[in-house]
Motif scaffolding. Structure first.
Motif, short mmCIF file in Angstrom:
data_model
loop_
_atom_site.label_atom_id
_atom_site.label_comp_id
_atom_site.label_asym_id
_atom_site.label_seq_id
_atom_site.Cartn_x
_atom_site.Cartn_y
_atom_site.Cartn_z
N ASP A 1 7.54 5.89 7.52
CA ASP A 1 7.13 6.16 6.14
C ASP A 1 5.77 5.59 5.76
O ASP A 1 5.24 5.90 4.70
CB ASP A 1 8.18 5.61 5.17
CG ASP A 1 9.52 6.28 5.39
OD1 ASP A 1 9.51 7.47 5.71
OD2 ASP A 1 10.55 5.60 5.28
N ASN A 2 5.27 4.74 6.61
CA ASN A 2 3.98 4.13 6.28
C ASN A 2 3.10 4.11 7.51
O ASN A 2 3.58 4.02 8.62
CB ASN A 2 4.17 2.70 5.78
CG ASN A 2 4.76 2.67 4.40
OD1 ASN A 2 4.06 2.92 3.44
ND2 ASN A 2 6.05 2.42 4.30
N TYR A 3 1.81 4.20 7.26
CA TYR A 3 0.88 4.22 8.38
C TYR A 3 0.02 2.97 8.35
O TYR A 3 -0.47 2.57 7.29
CB TYR A 3 0.00 5.47 8.30
CG TYR A 3 -1.07 5.48 9.36
CD1 TYR A 3 -0.74 5.72 10.68
CD2 TYR A 3 -2.40 5.22 9.05
CE1 TYR A 3 -1.70 5.72 11.67
CE2 TYR A 3 -3.36 5.21 10.03
CZ TYR A 3 -3.02 5.46 11.33
OH TYR A 3 -3.97 5.44 12.31
N ARG B 1 5.33 -2.23 6.85
CA ARG B 1 4.15 -1.76 7.59
C ARG B 1 4.28 -2.24 9.03
O ARG B 1 4.03 -3.40 9.33
CB ARG B 1 2.87 -2.28 6.95
CG ARG B 1 2.64 -1.68 5.56
CD ARG B 1 1.23 -1.86 5.11
NE ARG B 1 0.87 -3.24 4.90
CZ ARG B 1 -0.38 -3.67 4.84
NH1 ARG B 1 -1.38 -2.83 4.98
NH2 ARG B 1 -0.63 -4.94 4.62
N GLU C 1 -3.29 1.29 10.35
CA GLU C 1 -4.38 1.52 11.30
C GLU C 1 -4.19 0.57 12.48
O GLU C 1 -4.07 -0.64 12.30
CB GLU C 1 -5.71 1.24 10.59
CG GLU C 1 -6.93 1.81 11.27
CD GLU C 1 -7.01 3.33 11.22
OE1 GLU C 1 -7.43 3.91 12.22
OE2 GLU C 1 -6.64 3.93 10.18
N ASN D 1 -10.02 3.94 4.15
CA ASN D 1 -8.88 3.04 4.39
C ASN D 1 -9.33 1.59 4.58
O ASN D 1 -8.65 0.66 4.14
CB ASN D 1 -8.11 3.48 5.64
CG ASN D 1 -7.27 4.71 5.38
OD1 ASN D 1 -7.00 5.06 4.24
ND2 ASN D 1 -6.87 5.39 6.44
N ASN E 1 -12.18 12.92 8.88
CA ASN E 1 -11.36 11.86 9.46
C ASN E 1 -12.14 10.55 9.54
O ASN E 1 -11.58 9.46 9.34
CB ASN E 1 -10.89 12.26 10.86
CG ASN E 1 -9.78 13.30 10.80
OD1 ASN E 1 -9.50 13.81 9.73
ND2 ASN E 1 -9.20 13.61 11.93
N GLN F 1 -11.15 7.04 7.58
CA GLN F 1 -11.11 5.70 8.19
C GLN F 1 -11.92 4.70 7.37
O GLN F 1 -11.50 3.57 7.14
CB GLN F 1 -11.66 5.75 9.61
CG GLN F 1 -10.64 6.29 10.61
CD GLN F 1 -11.10 6.14 12.05
OE1 GLN F 1 -12.28 5.94 12.30
NE2 GLN F 1 -10.17 6.26 12.98
N PRO G 1 0.82 -1.22 0.00
CA PRO G 1 0.00 0.00 0.00
C PRO G 1 0.86 1.27 0.00
O PRO G 1 1.94 1.30 0.58
CB PRO G 1 -0.78 -0.11 1.31
CG PRO G 1 -0.64 -1.50 1.77
CD PRO G 1 0.65 -2.00 1.22
N VAL H 1 -3.41 3.97 1.77
CA VAL H 1 -3.65 4.33 3.17
C VAL H 1 -3.55 5.85 3.28
O VAL H 1 -2.53 6.43 2.94
CB VAL H 1 -2.62 3.69 4.12
CG1 VAL H 1 -2.89 4.11 5.56
CG2 VAL H 1 -2.65 2.17 4.00
N THR I 1 1.11 5.12 1.19
CA THR I 1 0.55 5.95 2.26
C THR I 1 0.56 7.42 1.82
O THR I 1 1.60 7.93 1.42
CB THR I 1 1.37 5.80 3.55
OG1 THR I 1 1.35 4.43 3.94
CG2 THR I 1 0.79 6.64 4.67
N LYS J 1 -3.40 8.97 5.70
CA LYS J 1 -3.08 9.27 7.09
C LYS J 1 -3.15 10.78 7.28
O LYS J 1 -2.38 11.53 6.68
CB LYS J 1 -1.69 8.74 7.43
CG LYS J 1 -1.17 9.18 8.79
CD LYS J 1 -2.06 8.73 9.92
CE LYS J 1 -1.55 9.20 11.28
NZ LYS J 1 -2.62 9.29 12.27
#
Lengths: 446, 542
Positions: free
Chosen positions: B289-291, B265, B293, A57, A50, A54, A32, A67, A34, A69
């Motif tokens: 660098d990556n998110y 990740r 959840e 995502n 927001n 969510q 993925p 993704v 980001t 953020k």
């Protein structure tokens, strides 16, 4: 030997297939991408965007390998300043976000060539379904650099609990707020009734002056410095209309946003963005810690005279900083998803904005609003849509530099003028001092 | 191998098999080597190592961060306590006078506001608060829960000098350039303050043991999820003045504690554990660098602590490691979780297996191909040379292999030697033939001579005196060996000179023996002697 070569070739092809099966998309759900996002929707509060991020995502983002953020939420001017600092690599500045709220003037500062041109990701047919004025407004140097996701307008917000007592005592009514003349009359009465409190705080005073000019039949004239031509007598005439009650203290320039002054009981009303709806508390809290329900009332902007009225269309869209093709594609996918029919309607209603699809405007009628205040707001918006002309004002690179200099200077000047007016000085002369200040600011806002 | 050596395969087939065996041995040795030095560990082991490292870094980060925050909170509490005790109007037992005293409250807040805003600017957190055990108006509804104080709040994503007033006197904030928060309220509410009672109860503990982390909660009117590192404010006489501390919002934590990560990740979470159930504290971060959840809801951990475990919550599953950490003396140990999405883990394992199989396949393929290719390339000139030798055409074109050319040269020399021997043999045959002819001629002459001798003997037999002959036969037996030898030489046709040379004696000696021989044989001449001898020989033959 030939057989060996063919086997090797077959093996290489097989290996290529195993490592890189792909179509035109640069996205890969297994890896993925980001996107960092800065936006202005609901800073300090529970942001509707927001929540949608969510949802994105967890659904489309997961499916396509995106993704989002959110890494910053702030006001539009703060966001612009931080973007410029990030782009310049100023010490302590955060990294440039991939996706951010922006206005055309932001694009002029950042350079349209540094931003993704959404024309590359949306077909003409797709774009034709958006309100064309919004699309055109976001198109700079042929680049669709600011993609419309919502647009705000201006409205008059009133603490109805307070106004009710005030009206009961003085006989004023909401109808008096239909015009600026009636509005200033009510403000004067409130000042007297409250023992010297201002009736209304203005978030964007200069825009109300500009729209007053328009409604008076005069197109504002701008100079080469991206500011108003102060030699225009119509500008001064409209300015003075607001400057007199300003000098008297009947109205004030808001500290930052009018809603904070309403919720502390400092003022009874505020003129600000429709998007402020989410920032209003349910209650007003006074310094002795007593509180009361606010019962927020939202009215259309007062009219100037009886001619054509103009409905401000303001707010930001989204721009994507040009980095990789995958990120640009991901940004386009998110924005397409965000502006799809019902979802866009939910989003704009929750956040106090106007939708960007023509059809969505009509759908507002039957919408179930999340609160009575939202219903009030969209009733006012509907009235303005019906009785006013949608107007997007031109944006200039340096315009907001003047604005950001003007408001603090006025806030500093006005308390003294109010004292002098209270002591009997001629309000018209005091208002001239605000004009002098305006001229002073106009000399060097850059 | 012995069996292989004895098989009657062609040279090429044998060479291919040998080379393949060699290639397999090399591949095996290669893999054994890289396994030993750990360069081809399983995906599971690699991920475990990577997450162990991440855990070490995350644990240190958390330990250092909350230690520092605890020290700052204790210092803040001590500072406020000193400030209150320095004002006799509100110190000690007079502290209750602060309630319903808006002027004094404003005075206290005006002093504290500057100090708090300064402290907030220099600490790595999202907010700072002081909640005093007093209210500006004890007569309003729910006044029992209302507490005066100050709560300053950063933009939750940024640690800059721009702050807002979440709780406190709005006009005071504005005069100090701290604008009220969009969801501002004048006072705190203890019923909305997470773990308020526990924090108050800690007032009995020594100051440096009284801090604790509250449960996370959402700030009223916002979506900000926060935890407080809270410390009671206690006077020297044990008077409870209130609670103070620092706020860490979830978004602030995510932004400022993003971990440098090797994993694509990464998700790091601080969990609390209650009744064997892991609950998110709201503090979670990802790689820089990556998110990712973070997990939500009750979290299940299945596996051995310190080893890779399955960590799941809501609809998400991760693979990672968990570790207990004690952050404050008044909280149960927290649990750190460092993990990657299960899908990433599965992909890494599958990728590792595929890579391994692919590598083996490629190595085998290339080994076999190379064996076939090189054995063919190597043997073809040898086989061609052999064909040339077989068809005796090796001299027509030289071989590209020096050894074959040497063999050709050797064969040429052998051929030359053979020709020379054959020539010599032919010459010898001619000589032999000539000698044979000479021998045959001599034999014929001998036979002719013997015939003549026989004829002569028969013709002279009648001339021989029988008595003399008898004396001759008797005399033969009386000859000495030397005389007998000399007689044999005479009978063989040798002359005196030749006999002297053959026996190695002088002629005179031979002549002496002659006289004795003649005497014993009763002959007078050599002619008579030879005649009697021929008759005797003829009689013996008959």
């Amino acid at each position: 030997m030939k057989k060996i070569f063919l086997c090797l070739l077959a093996l290489v092809i097989l290996f290529s297939c195993m490592t890189g099966c792909s179509d035109d998309s640069k996205l890969n759900p297994k890896k993925p991408v980001t996107l960092s996002m800065w936006h202005i929707y609901g800073e300090q509060t529970d942001s509707p965007l927001n929540q949608l991020v969510q949802e994105f995502n967890a659904t489309v983002g997961k499916e396509k390998g995106i993704v989002i953020k959110v890494t910053n939420m702030m006001t539009t001017p703060d966001l612009k300043n931080q973007l410029l600092a990030a782009k310049e690599g100023a010490p302590g500045a955060p990294s440039m976000p991939d996706l951010f709220s922006s206005r055309p003037d932001t694009v002029l500062n950042l350079g349209a060539e540094n931003l993704v041109d959404f024309n590359d990701y949306f077909s003409e047919e797709e774009l034709s379904q958006y309100v064309q004025e919004f699309v055109n407004d976001g198109t700079i140097d042929g680049h669709l650099a600011v993609f419309p996701v919502s647009r705000s307008t201006r409205a008059l917000f009133i603490n109805d609990s307070l106004f009710y007592r005030f009206a009961k005592d003085t006989g004023v009514s909401y109808e008096m707020l239909d015009t600026w003349e009636g509005f200033f009359e009510v403000a004067a009465k409130y000042y007297e009734w409250s023992g010297g409190k201002s009736f209304c705080a203005f978030d964007y005073l200069i825009q109300n002056v500009e729209y007053d000019m328009l409604a008076s039949g005069h197109e504002p004239v701008y100079n080469d410095a991206d500011w108003y031509d102060t030699s225009d007598p119509n500008l001064k005439a409209s300015w003075m209309k607001f400057a007199v009650p300003l000098a008297k203290g009947h109205i004030v320039v808001s500290d930052k946003y009018a809603n904070t002054q309403i919720m502390t009981g400092e003022v009874a009303a505020g003129v600000g963005s429709s998007a402020a709806i989410n920032y209003y508390n349910d209650t007003v809290t006074y310094p002795d810690n007593t509180s009361e329900k606010m019962n927020l009332k939202v009215l259309p902007l007062p009219k100037t005279g009886s001619g054509e009225q103009f409905m401000p269309v303001t707010g930001t869209g989204f721009s994507a900083y040009k980095t990789t093709e995958a990120k640009a594609e991901a940004a386009a996918i998110f924005l397409r998803w965000l502006t799809e029919g019902e979802r866009n309607l939910d989003f704009v209603v929750e956040s106090g904005y106007m939708p960007v699809h023509d059809s969505a405007f009509e759908a507002i009628d039957g919408y179930e609003f999340p609160s009575p205040a939202h219903k009030e707001l969209f009733s006012a918006v509907k009235t303005m849509r019906k009785e006013y002309t949608l107007t997007i004002r031109p944006e200039f690179t340096n315009y907001y530099n003047y604005v950001e200099a003007l408001y603090p200077a006025l806030k500093k000047l006005c308390p003294a003028l109010q004292e002098r007016a209270d002591s009997g000085e001629d309000a018209a002369l005091l208002a001239e001092e605000t004009w002098d200040l305006f001229l002073e600011i106009s000399k060097g806002g850059d | 191998m012995k069996r292989l050596l004895n098989t009657k395969w062609t040279m090429q087939k044998k060479l291919i098999v040998y080379m393949i065996i060699l290639a397999l041995i090399i591949i095996f040795a290669l893999f054994a080597g890289i396994m030993v030095i750990g360069r081809f560990d399983s995906a599971e082991k690699n991920i475990q190592n990577s997450l162990d490292f991440q855990m070490e870094a995350f644990e240190k980060d958390m330990s250092d961060y909350f230690n520092s925050l605890a020290a700052s909170s204790i210092d803040l509490s001590s500072h406020i306590s000193d400030f209150i005790e320095s004002d006799s109007e509100i110190s000690g037992a007079n502290f209750k006078n602060l309630t319903d005293n808006p002027e004094k409250i404003e005075q206290v807040q005006s002093v504290l506001l500057g100090q708090l805003s300064q402290k907030l600017q220099y600490h790595n957190c999202s907010g700072i608060f002081v909640m005093l055990d007093a209210t500006v108006n004890s007569q309003v509804e729910d006044a029992a829960f209302s507490r005066t104080g100050l709560y300053l709040h950063h933009n939750r994503y940024q640690n800059d000098d721009d702050m807002v007033l979440f709780r406190g006197i709005a006009s005071l904030g504005k005069s100090n350039n701290v604008m009220p928060h969009r969801k501002w309220r004048l006072e705190f509410r203890t019923d909305l303050f997470s773990d308020y009672d526990k924090v108050v109860a800690n007032a009995k503990l020594p100051m440096n043991q009284s801090y604790m982390l509250t449960d996370s909660f959402t700030l009223a009117g916002t979506s900000d999820e926060v935890v407080f590192l809270a410390v009671p404010i206690v006077g020297s006489a044990g008077t409870f003045y209130g609670v103070c501390g620092y706020e860490v919002s979830a978004d602030y934590f995510t932004t400022y504690h993003a971990q440098p990560a090797a994993e694509k990740r990464l998700s790091c979470m601080l969990l609390s554990c209650k009744d064997d159930t892991y609950i998110p504290t709201g503090l979670a971060c990802s790689g820089q660098d990556n998110y990712v959840e973070p997990l939500s809801g009750n979290i299940q951990v299945s596996g051995i602590p310190g080893k890779l475990s399955k960590i799941s919550g809501g609809s998400q599953s991760f693979i990672g490691i968990v570790k207990e950490i004690t952050l404050t003396p008044n909280n149960a140990p927290f649990t750190l979780a460092v993990m990657i999405p299960q899908s990433d883990y599965s992909s890494a394992v599958i990728k590792s297996i595929v890579q391994f199989v692919l590598l083996i396949t490629l190595l085998l393929f290339f080994s076999v191909s190379c064996c076939l290719f090189f054995s063919k390339r190597y043997l073809s000139p040898i086989l061609k040379g052999l064909e040339h030798i077989k068809h005796d055409t090796w001299s027509e074109e030289p071989s590209p292999i020096p050894e074959i050319n040497d063999l050709f040269a050797y064969l040429a020399k052998k051929d030359e030697d053979l020709s020379a021997v054959q020539s010599e043999l032919a010459a010898a045959a001619v000589i032999y033939q000539e000698a044979q002819q000479k021998y045959d001629a001599a034999q014929s002459e001998l036979e002719e001579a013997q015939s003549q001798l026989h004829r002569l003997t028969r013709s002279r037999r009648n001339d021989v005196d029988p008595d003399n002959y008898s004396a001759f036969l008797i005399g033969i037996k009386t000859l000495t060996p030397t005389e007998k030898q000399i007689l044999d030489y005479y009978l063989a046709g040798k002359s005196v000179k030749e006999i002297a040379e053959l026996t190695g004696v002088k002629e005179t000696t031979i002549r002496f023996h002659n006289r004795n021989i003649y005497s014993k044989l009763n002959v007078t001449s050599l002619k008579q002697l030879l005649l009697y001898a021929a008759i005797m020989q003829q009689n013996n033959e008959n």
